[in-house]
Design an enzyme around this catalytic site. Sequence first.
Site, PDB file in Angstrom:
ATOM      1  N   CYS A 138     -59.294 -25.551  12.415  1.00 22.87           N
ATOM      2  CA  CYS A 138     -59.953 -24.709  11.844  1.00 22.87           C
ATOM      3  C   CYS A 138     -59.869 -23.452  12.551  1.00 22.87           C
ATOM      4  O   CYS A 138     -60.796 -22.435  11.832  1.00 22.87           O
ATOM      5  CB  CYS A 138     -61.482 -25.679  12.867  1.00 22.87           C
ATOM      6  SG  CYS A 138     -60.889 -25.001  14.869  1.00 22.87           S
ATOM      7  N   CYS A 157     -61.510 -29.991  19.525  1.00 22.90           N
ATOM      8  CA  CYS A 157     -61.934 -29.067  20.515  1.00 22.90           C
ATOM      9  C   CYS A 157     -61.993 -29.499  21.958  1.00 22.90           C
ATOM     10  O   CYS A 157     -61.478 -28.826  22.667  1.00 22.90           O
ATOM     11  CB  CYS A 157     -63.232 -28.849  20.186  1.00 22.90           C
ATOM     12  SG  CYS A 157     -64.146 -27.888  18.717  1.00 22.90           S
TER      13      CYS A 157
END
Lengths: 136, 213
Positions: free
Chosen positions: A37, A106
Site C-alpha cells: 500500500c 498495518c
Amino acid sequence: MAYSDKVVDHYNNPRNVGSLDKADQTVGTGIVGAPECGDVMKLQIKVDDGGLIEDAKFKTFGCGSAIASSSLATEWLKGKTVDEAEEIKNTQIVEELNLPPVKIHCSVLAEDAIKTALNDFREKNGMPVVERKGHH
Amino acid sequence: MSEATKEKPFSVFNEDGEIEAIPAEVDHFVLLGVGRKCDLDTEALETKFYELNRKLHPDFFMDAPVAVRIRSLDATARINEAYQTLKDPIARVIYLVQLESGKLEENERTPPPELFEEIFEAQEAAEEFQCCVDEEEAENLRERLNAAMGCFSALRDGQHTALDKLGAAWDEAMEKNESAPPEVVRKMRSILGQRNYIENTLTSLKRALEESE
C-alpha cells in the site's frame, strides 16, 4: 468499511507524534514500510538509565489503521523494558483496535517498527540483537 | 509466434455453445486468449474483449435458466477484470510478476534507507506546508515541495523506463520458449515493491501544492 471507534480516536488524536534524535545513543529507531500500500512508518524509543523506555514517538504516512497502530504502539511501549517491549504482538494491536482482516498488515507494520527500533537500540549499545522470526 | 500455444485455446463455451463455469486457475491471459507477455497488442486485446463481451453479456440471457444467468454474470465479471488489468501496462506487469513469482506482499519490508529518508523529508515538508501560516516560510516550503516533486517524478519515470526494458527482456526469453529469467523477475519485483512509496509521496506533494492554490 468503517473504522472502529478506537481507530478513529487514535487517528484524530494521535499520541506521541514526533521525532527523537536518531544519533542519540539512548534512542532506537525503526523505519519500515508496506510495499502493498506504500505506507511508511517511523517509530523511535528512548531508554533511560534503568533500562525503561521513557519516551516513544512515531511518524506514519499512511491510512488510518496504520496511524492508529503506531500511535497505540507508542502508548504501550512507554514504561516497559526493552525485553518486555519485544513481547508486543501485532495480534494484540488487532484485538485492541478491532482491525478488519484487510488492515491486519498495518498492525504487522507496527510490530516490525517496534522490533526494528529495539534492535537498533541494542546494536548501538553493544547488546545482542534479537533475530526476527517469520510472522503472519 | 503461436507455435508455443499448441494446446487448444481456452473457451468459455462448451461444444454445445453453452457457457461453462470458468475455473479459478484460468488466468487473465488465457481467458482473453492473448499471449502471456509484458508488452501486448492492446488493440487485439480490446477486440478480444468486445468479442467475448458481446457473447457473454447478461442481457442475452434474461430468459435463460438461473444457473446460466449466473454463469453469464460471473464470466462477464471475470473478463471485465481481466481486461481492466491487462490493458494497463503497469497493472499488467504487476499481475504477470505475481503470477510468476508470488504476491508482492511477500517482498522485503525494509526498503533502501536513502529512499525512505527522502520520503519522510518530502512528506514532512508537505505536512508543514499545509499548516504553515508564515508567508515567507510557506514560500520556502513551496520551493522544497516543487523540488521534491521533480525528484520523485524523475524516480517514477526511471521506474517506467526500467520496467519497459525488463519487460522486453522477459518477452524475448519467453519467445525462445524459456521461462522468465529469475534475474529479470527479481529486478521487477524490487522496482514494483518501491512503486507505491513513490506514488504515495507524489500524491501527498501534489495535494499539498494544489490545496494552497
